[in-house]
Scaffold this active site. Structure first.
Site, PDB file in Angstrom:
ATOM      1  N   GLY A 116       0.828  -1.543  -0.217  1.00  0.00           N
ATOM      2  CA  GLY A 116       0.081   0.283   0.333  1.00  0.00           C
ATOM      3  C   GLY A 116       0.733   1.193   0.391  1.00  0.00           C
ATOM      4  O   GLY A 116       0.461   2.146  -0.615  1.00  0.00           O
TER       5      GLY A 116
ATOM      6  N   GLU B  49       3.769   4.606   5.890  1.00  0.00           N
ATOM      7  CA  GLU B  49       2.713   3.734   5.791  1.00  0.00           C
ATOM      8  C   GLU B  49       2.062   4.481   5.501  1.00  0.00           C
ATOM      9  O   GLU B  49       1.582   5.803   5.127  1.00  0.00           O
ATOM     10  CB  GLU B  49       2.440   2.645   7.462  1.00  0.00           C
ATOM     11  CG  GLU B  49       1.038   1.940   7.775  1.00  0.00           C
ATOM     12  CD  GLU B  49       1.016   1.085   7.480  1.00  0.00           C
ATOM     13  OE1 GLU B  49       1.403   1.104   5.261  1.00  0.00           O
ATOM     14  OE2 GLU B  49       0.967  -0.297   7.418  1.00  0.00           O
ATOM     15  N   ASP B  50       0.953   3.460   4.698  1.00  0.00           N
ATOM     16  CA  ASP B  50      -0.434   4.170   4.352  1.00  0.00           C
ATOM     17  C   ASP B  50      -1.239   4.316   5.056  1.00  0.00           C
ATOM     18  O   ASP B  50      -2.029   5.578   5.063  1.00  0.00           O
ATOM     19  CB  ASP B  50      -0.860   3.638   3.075  1.00  0.00           C
ATOM     20  CG  ASP B  50      -1.178   1.744   3.664  1.00  0.00           C
ATOM     21  OD1 ASP B  50      -0.808   1.280   4.605  1.00  0.00           O
ATOM     22  OD2 ASP B  50      -1.486   0.848   2.312  1.00  0.00           O
TER      23      ASP B  50
ATOM     24  N   ASP C  24      -5.280   1.854  10.656  1.00  0.00           N
ATOM     25  CA  ASP C  24      -6.797   0.831  10.976  1.00  0.00           C
ATOM     26  C   ASP C  24      -6.384   1.130  12.400  1.00  0.00           C
ATOM     27  O   ASP C  24      -7.195   1.842  13.498  1.00  0.00           O
ATOM     28  CB  ASP C  24      -6.816   0.294   9.964  1.00  0.00           C
ATOM     29  CG  ASP C  24      -8.200   0.303  10.020  1.00  0.00           C
ATOM     30  OD1 ASP C  24      -8.973   0.540  10.504  1.00  0.00           O
ATOM     31  OD2 ASP C  24      -8.659  -0.949   9.511  1.00  0.00           O
TER      32      ASP C  24
ATOM     33  N   LYS D 147      -7.085   6.055  10.885  1.00  0.00           N
ATOM     34  CA  LYS D 147      -8.672   6.365  11.477  1.00  0.00           C
ATOM     35  C   LYS D 147      -8.466   6.766  12.682  1.00  0.00           C
ATOM     36  O   LYS D 147      -8.380   4.946  13.682  1.00  0.00           O
ATOM     37  CB  LYS D 147      -9.084   5.058  10.750  1.00  0.00           C
ATOM     38  CG  LYS D 147      -9.310   4.962   9.379  1.00  0.00           C
ATOM     39  CD  LYS D 147     -10.410   3.788   9.204  1.00  0.00           C
ATOM     40  CE  LYS D 147      -9.960   3.265   7.499  1.00  0.00           C
ATOM     41  NZ  LYS D 147     -10.633   1.628   7.113  1.00  0.00           N
TER      42      LYS D 147
ATOM     43  N   PHE E 113     -13.626   2.683   4.031  1.00  0.00           N
ATOM     44  CA  PHE E 113     -13.028   2.186   3.550  1.00  0.00           C
ATOM     45  C   PHE E 113     -12.136   3.051   2.373  1.00  0.00           C
ATOM     46  O   PHE E 113     -12.781   2.791   1.681  1.00  0.00           O
ATOM     47  CB  PHE E 113     -13.407   0.593   3.068  1.00  0.00           C
ATOM     48  CG  PHE E 113     -12.092   0.011   2.981  1.00  0.00           C
ATOM     49  CD1 PHE E 113     -11.539  -0.675   4.184  1.00  0.00           C
ATOM     50  CD2 PHE E 113     -11.699   0.083   1.868  1.00  0.00           C
ATOM     51  CE1 PHE E 113      -9.592  -1.754   3.497  1.00  0.00           C
ATOM     52  CE2 PHE E 113     -10.183  -1.042   1.144  1.00  0.00           C
ATOM     53  CZ  PHE E 113      -9.965  -1.597   2.327  1.00  0.00           C
ATOM     54  N   VAL E 114     -11.319   3.584   2.275  1.00  0.00           N
ATOM     55  CA  VAL E 114     -10.942   4.528   1.077  1.00  0.00           C
ATOM     56  C   VAL E 114      -9.035   3.429   0.030  1.00  0.00           C
ATOM     57  O   VAL E 114      -8.972   2.821   0.692  1.00  0.00           O
ATOM     58  CB  VAL E 114      -9.953   4.926   2.013  1.00  0.00           C
ATOM     59  CG1 VAL E 114     -11.236   6.228   2.647  1.00  0.00           C
ATOM     60  CG2 VAL E 114      -8.527   5.069   2.393  1.00  0.00           C
TER      61      VAL E 114
ATOM     62  N   ASP F  90      -5.589  -0.363  -1.238  1.00  0.00           N
ATOM     63  CA  ASP F  90      -6.418  -0.923  -2.895  1.00  0.00           C
ATOM     64  C   ASP F  90      -7.527  -1.490  -1.680  1.00  0.00           C
ATOM     65  O   ASP F  90      -7.826  -1.799  -0.570  1.00  0.00           O
ATOM     66  CB  ASP F  90      -5.461  -2.333  -3.114  1.00  0.00           C
ATOM     67  CG  ASP F  90      -5.590  -3.280  -1.391  1.00  0.00           C
ATOM     68  OD1 ASP F  90      -4.376  -3.089  -0.415  1.00  0.00           O
ATOM     69  OD2 ASP F  90      -5.811  -4.730  -1.775  1.00  0.00           O
TER      70      ASP F  90
ATOM     71  N   ARG G   7      -5.342   1.102  -7.224  1.00  0.00           N
ATOM     72  CA  ARG G   7      -4.183   1.206  -6.559  1.00  0.00           C
ATOM     73  C   ARG G   7      -3.701   2.308  -7.386  1.00  0.00           C
ATOM     74  O   ARG G   7      -2.374   3.569  -6.669  1.00  0.00           O
ATOM     75  CB  ARG G   7      -3.169   0.302  -6.426  1.00  0.00           C
ATOM     76  CG  ARG G   7      -3.181  -0.817  -5.431  1.00  0.00           C
ATOM     77  CD  ARG G   7      -1.633  -0.916  -4.955  1.00  0.00           C
ATOM     78  NE  ARG G   7      -2.447  -2.506  -4.779  1.00  0.00           N
ATOM     79  CZ  ARG G   7      -2.427  -2.618  -2.819  1.00  0.00           C
ATOM     80  NH1 ARG G   7      -2.142  -2.078  -2.236  1.00  0.00           N
ATOM     81  NH2 ARG G   7      -2.229  -3.765  -2.980  1.00  0.00           N
TER      82      ARG G   7
END
Ligand code: IMP
Ligand code: MG
Length: 173
Positions: free
Chosen positions: A42, A96-97, A100, A128, A149-150, A156, A162
């Protein structure tokens, strides 16, 4: 035919924030060397953009873990790829992307701490906050987002989306 995905965070908002994060890093690590640890898959686009805006001496390493099946976090983390060089005495920034539940990151922070770096920080494009199950401190944060959820900009849904240059919400057009 795929339905168009609406813009949640635009390409220009992302570019501006990535530049700001890089400036903070450049300031904090002036005259020092850093290693970005890019968490695959990600983070590869975010990390590539961030790295190109960094002006201090920088290297990149990659880690791959898997904890997701579709859109549900299991907290069951599997190791796929680890860093290739010694991190002893190095300044590490995990890239990190999205954070969560925080389970992946607390596992990775613990794992990287055992490699005895000089310093260990976390840079995440997204957080988040409402979803955190374990406390994770993000030193360099792009955007604090709602519990949605993005996808896009590296993120992805089952391997797709992506390539979107912006961030959208899965299922929202
Ligand atoms: P955590 O362990 O629950 O914090 O999950 C972190 C990982 O789950 C991230 O690195 C992403 O790969 C994935 N993830 C969590 N939320 C999302 C999302 O909204 N879109 C895409 N991937 C997500
Ligand atoms: Mg990830």
């Amino acid at each position: 035919m795929t339905t168009p995905i609406g813009v949640y965070i635009s390409e220009s908002q992302i570019a501006k924030r990535v530049k700001e994060l890089a400036e903070l890093i450049n300031r904090d690590y002036a005259d020092q060397e850093i290693i970005l640890v890019c968490i695959l898959n990600g983070s590869f686009i975010f990390c590539a953009d961030l790295m190109r805006a960094i002006t201090v001496n920088v290297q990149v390493e990659f880690i791959s873990v898997s904890s997701y099946h579709g859109a549900v976090s299991t907290g069951d983390i599997q190791f796929r790829l680890d860093v290739k060089q010694s991190l002893v005495g190095k300044n590490i920034i995990i890239v990190e992307d999205i954070v969560d539940t925080g389970l992946t990151l607390s596992f990775l922070l613990e794992h990287l701490r055992t490699k005895r770096p000089n310093s260990l920080r976390l840079c995440s494009l997204l957080l988040k906050k409402a979803r955190l199950k374990t406390p994770v401190h993000v030193d360099y944060l792009g955007f604090d987002i709602e519990d949605k959820f993005v996808i896009g900009y590296g993120l992805d849904y089952d391997g797709r989306y992506r390539e979107l240059p912006y961030i959208g919400v899965y299922g929202e057009s």
